[in-house]
Design a protein around this motif. Structure first.
Motif, mmCIF file in Angstrom:
data_model
loop_
_atom_site.group_PDB
_atom_site.id
_atom_site.type_symbol
_atom_site.label_atom_id
_atom_site.label_comp_id
_atom_site.label_asym_id
_atom_site.label_seq_id
_atom_site.Cartn_x
_atom_site.Cartn_y
_atom_site.Cartn_z
ATOM 1 N N ILE A 25 0.856 -1.195 0.000
ATOM 2 C CA ILE A 25 0.000 0.000 0.000
ATOM 3 C C ILE A 25 0.892 1.246 0.000
ATOM 4 N N PRO A 26 0.334 2.412 -0.342
ATOM 5 C CA PRO A 26 1.150 3.635 -0.336
ATOM 6 C C PRO A 26 1.862 3.841 1.007
ATOM 7 N N LYS A 27 3.071 4.367 0.953
ATOM 8 C CA LYS A 27 3.892 4.513 2.161
ATOM 9 C C LYS A 27 3.166 5.274 3.266
ATOM 10 N N SER A 28 2.498 6.354 2.953
ATOM 11 C CA SER A 28 1.799 7.136 3.975
ATOM 12 C C SER A 28 0.673 6.337 4.614
ATOM 13 N N ALA A 29 -0.029 5.542 3.817
ATOM 14 C CA ALA A 29 -1.102 4.699 4.355
ATOM 15 C C ALA A 29 -0.513 3.604 5.239
ATOM 16 N N GLY A 30 0.601 3.019 4.804
ATOM 17 C CA GLY A 30 1.277 2.006 5.609
ATOM 18 C C GLY A 30 1.773 2.573 6.927
ATOM 19 N N ASP A 31 2.317 3.794 6.880
ATOM 20 C CA ASP A 31 2.775 4.449 8.107
ATOM 21 C C ASP A 31 1.609 4.690 9.067
ATOM 22 N N ASN B 245 -6.860 9.079 3.019
ATOM 23 C CA ASN B 245 -7.309 9.640 1.737
ATOM 24 C C ASN B 245 -8.581 8.971 1.231
ATOM 25 N N LYS B 246 -9.533 8.795 2.121
ATOM 26 C CA LYS B 246 -10.848 8.214 1.819
ATOM 27 C C LYS B 246 -10.786 6.753 1.383
ATOM 28 N N VAL B 247 -9.665 6.081 1.654
ATOM 29 C CA VAL B 247 -9.516 4.654 1.354
ATOM 30 C C VAL B 247 -9.421 3.909 2.682
ATOM 31 N N LYS B 248 -10.219 2.831 2.810
ATOM 32 C CA LYS B 248 -10.242 2.045 4.042
ATOM 33 C C LYS B 248 -9.289 0.867 3.920
ATOM 34 N N TYR B 249 -8.343 0.781 4.868
ATOM 35 C CA TYR B 249 -7.388 -0.318 4.920
ATOM 36 C C TYR B 249 -7.712 -1.161 6.146
ATOM 37 N N ARG B 250 -7.696 -2.495 5.974
ATOM 38 C CA ARG B 250 -7.987 -3.408 7.066
ATOM 39 C C ARG B 250 -6.878 -4.451 7.151
ATOM 40 N N GLY C 43 -4.135 -8.447 4.945
ATOM 41 C CA GLY C 43 -4.872 -7.192 4.860
ATOM 42 C C GLY C 43 -5.610 -7.039 3.554
ATOM 43 N N ILE C 44 -6.529 -6.065 3.538
ATOM 44 C CA ILE C 44 -7.288 -5.758 2.325
ATOM 45 C C ILE C 44 -7.508 -4.250 2.241
ATOM 46 N N VAL C 45 -7.800 -3.810 1.041
ATOM 47 C CA VAL C 45 -8.320 -2.466 0.827
ATOM 48 C C VAL C 45 -9.818 -2.668 0.738
ATOM 49 N N LYS C 46 -10.552 -2.104 1.683
ATOM 50 C CA LYS C 46 -11.986 -2.343 1.770
ATOM 51 C C LYS C 46 -12.724 -1.440 0.789
ATOM 52 N N LYS C 47 -13.532 -2.053 -0.075
ATOM 53 C CA LYS C 47 -14.228 -1.294 -1.112
ATOM 54 C C LYS C 47 -15.736 -1.267 -0.910
ATOM 55 N N THR C 48 -16.245 -2.136 -0.028
ATOM 56 C CA THR C 48 -17.681 -2.166 0.243
ATOM 57 C C THR C 48 -17.899 -1.970 1.732
ATOM 58 N N GLN C 49 -19.157 -1.772 2.125
ATOM 59 C CA GLN C 49 -19.443 -1.552 3.536
ATOM 60 C C GLN C 49 -19.237 -2.816 4.361
ATOM 61 N N LYS C 50 -19.589 -3.962 3.801
ATOM 62 C CA LYS C 50 -19.435 -5.232 4.510
ATOM 63 C C LYS C 50 -18.030 -5.792 4.290
ATOM 64 N N THR C 51 -17.501 -6.408 5.337
ATOM 65 C CA THR C 51 -16.205 -7.066 5.220
ATOM 66 C C THR C 51 -16.407 -8.368 4.439
#
Length: 147
Positions: free
Chosen positions: A54-60, A95-100, A118-126
């Motif tokens: 994932i992008p470095k800032s998101a990983g941080d 940045n409006k992206v959900k990381y789990r 991990g995942i980048v969450k794109k929907t409301q449900k896991t």
């Protein structure tokens, strides 16, 4: 916070740590003077790969979230249990992206949290397939500890 892909990668101060390894190259350093109830996060190889992808800032930001939980912070927005399972998730919004990052607890010998993937969450449900994957890894981990 402990980052380790293989037990063989640990070199310095080996006498201060004991290493535990499973087929997932789970590796943990447990200090002899570690406080018993302070959670420590252990990363499986797939979890490390996700954080690096994932992008470095998101990983941080995700690692900052994990560090806060390791420090004893209890925050259901950052770290919560998935309903009806033994799986927990670290939550980060960047940045409006959900990381789990999925994880489970091992409190038999020490208080540790094992991060599975991990995942980048794109929907409301896991996604159920990701929950099932984390549950499968948890079962395999606990079965391997019994041997």
């Amino acid at each position: 916070m402990i980052l380790c892909k293989k037990a063989a990668s640990a070199t310095k101060n080996a006498e201060m740590f004991r290493y535990v390894e499973t087929k997932y190259y789970l590796c943990t350093k447990i200090r002899s003077n570690m406080v018993k109830d302070t959670p420590k996060v252990i990363y499986l190889e797939e979890a490390l790969t996700f954080i690096e992808s994932i992008p470095k800032s998101a990983g941080d930001k995700l690692l900052e979230t994990i560090h806060r939980i390791e420090g004893g912070e209890q925050n259901a927005i950052l770290f919560s249990k998935l309903e009806g399972t033994n799986i927990w998730e670290f939550r980060t919004l960047y940045n409006k992206v959900k990381y789990r990052l999925f994880a489970f607890w091992d409190t038999q010998t020490d208080t540790i949290i094992i991060a599975t993937h991990g995942i980048v969450k794109k929907t409301q449900k896991t996604p159920k397939k990701d929950i099932a994957k984390a549950e499968r890894i948890r079962r395999e981990y606990l079965d391997a500890k019994k041997i």
